[in-house]
Scaffold this motif. Structure first.
Motif, mmCIF file in Angstrom:
data_model
loop_
_atom_site.group_PDB
_atom_site.id
_atom_site.type_symbol
_atom_site.label_atom_id
_atom_site.label_comp_id
_atom_site.label_asym_id
_atom_site.label_seq_id
_atom_site.Cartn_x
_atom_site.Cartn_y
_atom_site.Cartn_z
ATOM 1 N N ILE A 1 0.839 -0.937 0.066
ATOM 2 C CA ILE A 1 -0.182 0.371 -0.172
ATOM 3 C C ILE A 1 0.795 1.114 0.278
ATOM 4 O O ILE A 1 1.702 1.010 0.789
ATOM 5 C CB ILE A 1 -1.016 0.278 1.188
ATOM 6 N N VAL A 2 0.438 2.381 -1.389
ATOM 7 C CA VAL A 2 1.043 3.291 -0.660
ATOM 8 C C VAL A 2 -0.108 4.553 -0.225
ATOM 9 O O VAL A 2 -0.992 4.989 -0.860
ATOM 10 C CB VAL A 2 1.772 3.505 -2.395
ATOM 11 N N LEU A 3 0.868 5.688 0.459
ATOM 12 C CA LEU A 3 0.001 6.831 0.322
ATOM 13 C C LEU A 3 0.450 7.659 -0.384
ATOM 14 O O LEU A 3 1.322 8.128 -0.500
ATOM 15 C CB LEU A 3 -0.424 6.768 2.097
ATOM 16 N N GLY A 15 -3.433 0.258 -3.638
ATOM 17 C CA GLY A 15 -3.025 -1.294 -3.842
ATOM 18 C C GLY A 15 -1.800 -1.059 -5.054
ATOM 19 O O GLY A 15 -2.160 -0.829 -6.247
ATOM 20 N N PHE A 16 -1.186 -2.013 -4.552
ATOM 21 C CA PHE A 16 0.356 -2.863 -5.394
ATOM 22 C C PHE A 16 0.162 -4.092 -5.939
ATOM 23 O O PHE A 16 0.382 -4.582 -4.198
ATOM 24 C CB PHE A 16 1.514 -1.663 -4.994
ATOM 25 N N PRO A 17 0.563 -4.814 -6.711
ATOM 26 C CA PRO A 17 1.373 -4.406 -8.399
ATOM 27 C C PRO A 17 -0.627 -3.883 -8.359
ATOM 28 O O PRO A 17 0.744 -2.948 -9.855
ATOM 29 C CB PRO A 17 1.795 -5.609 -8.768
ATOM 30 N N ASP A 18 -1.139 -3.600 -8.617
ATOM 31 C CA ASP A 18 -2.296 -3.577 -9.560
ATOM 32 C C ASP A 18 -2.612 -2.088 -9.593
ATOM 33 O O ASP A 18 -3.501 -1.536 -10.784
ATOM 34 C CB ASP A 18 -3.912 -3.659 -9.000
#
Length: 148
Positions: A1-3, A15-18
């Protein structure tokens, strides 16, 4: 997860990698300059051009605390590793250490001659590092509110 946070006044978790947006938060009235997860991952802090710092609860999907005290835009924010304190850096030339539990400013750090552009707690310590438009870096002991 990136913010992330941006000029649209929103923070988003991705959400990653999507690369899909998982959650979005709104409430600031000006651009977001910083955002950071609480070490436990249950909350986050944001800083904004609207002069505020906000604490968000991810399970409630909303702002649970707005910290006011800076007189100009807040340029950055950071959580302490224990999760009980938040630091903020402002264009008003000060930095603040906020006690999240008591919901108040514990210390105001003064000494830079211009905007304080970033602030970070050193891991597992009472030391913060600030950078300023006055072309200086400062290390502070937040227990004594003094430069090191």
């Amino acid at each position: 997860i990136v913010l992330t946070g941006g000029d649209d006044r929103l923070w988003k978790t991705w959400g990653f990698p999507d690369g899909n947006i998982l959650m979005t938060g709104e409430g600031h009235t000006d651009w977001l300059s910083g955002c950071c997860f609480r070490p436990s991952g249950t909350q986050l802090v944001t800083s904004s051009g609207d002069t505020t710092v906000r604490i968000w609860d991810l399970s409630r999907r909303g702002c649970i605390l707005t910290l006011r005290g800076h007189s100009r835009a807040v340029r950055g924010c950071s959580w302490h590793s224990c999760g009980d304190f938040v630091a903020s850096a402002s264009m008003d030339g000060t930095s603040k250490i906020w006690d999240v539990k008591s919901e108040r400013c514990r210390y105001t750090l003064r000494g830079h001659k211009e905007s304080v552009n970033s602030i970070e707690f050193l891991p597992f310590s009472s030391t913060v590092l600030t950078s300023s438009a006055d072309k200086t870096l400062s290390l502070w002991d937040v227990r004594t509110v003094s430069r090191l």
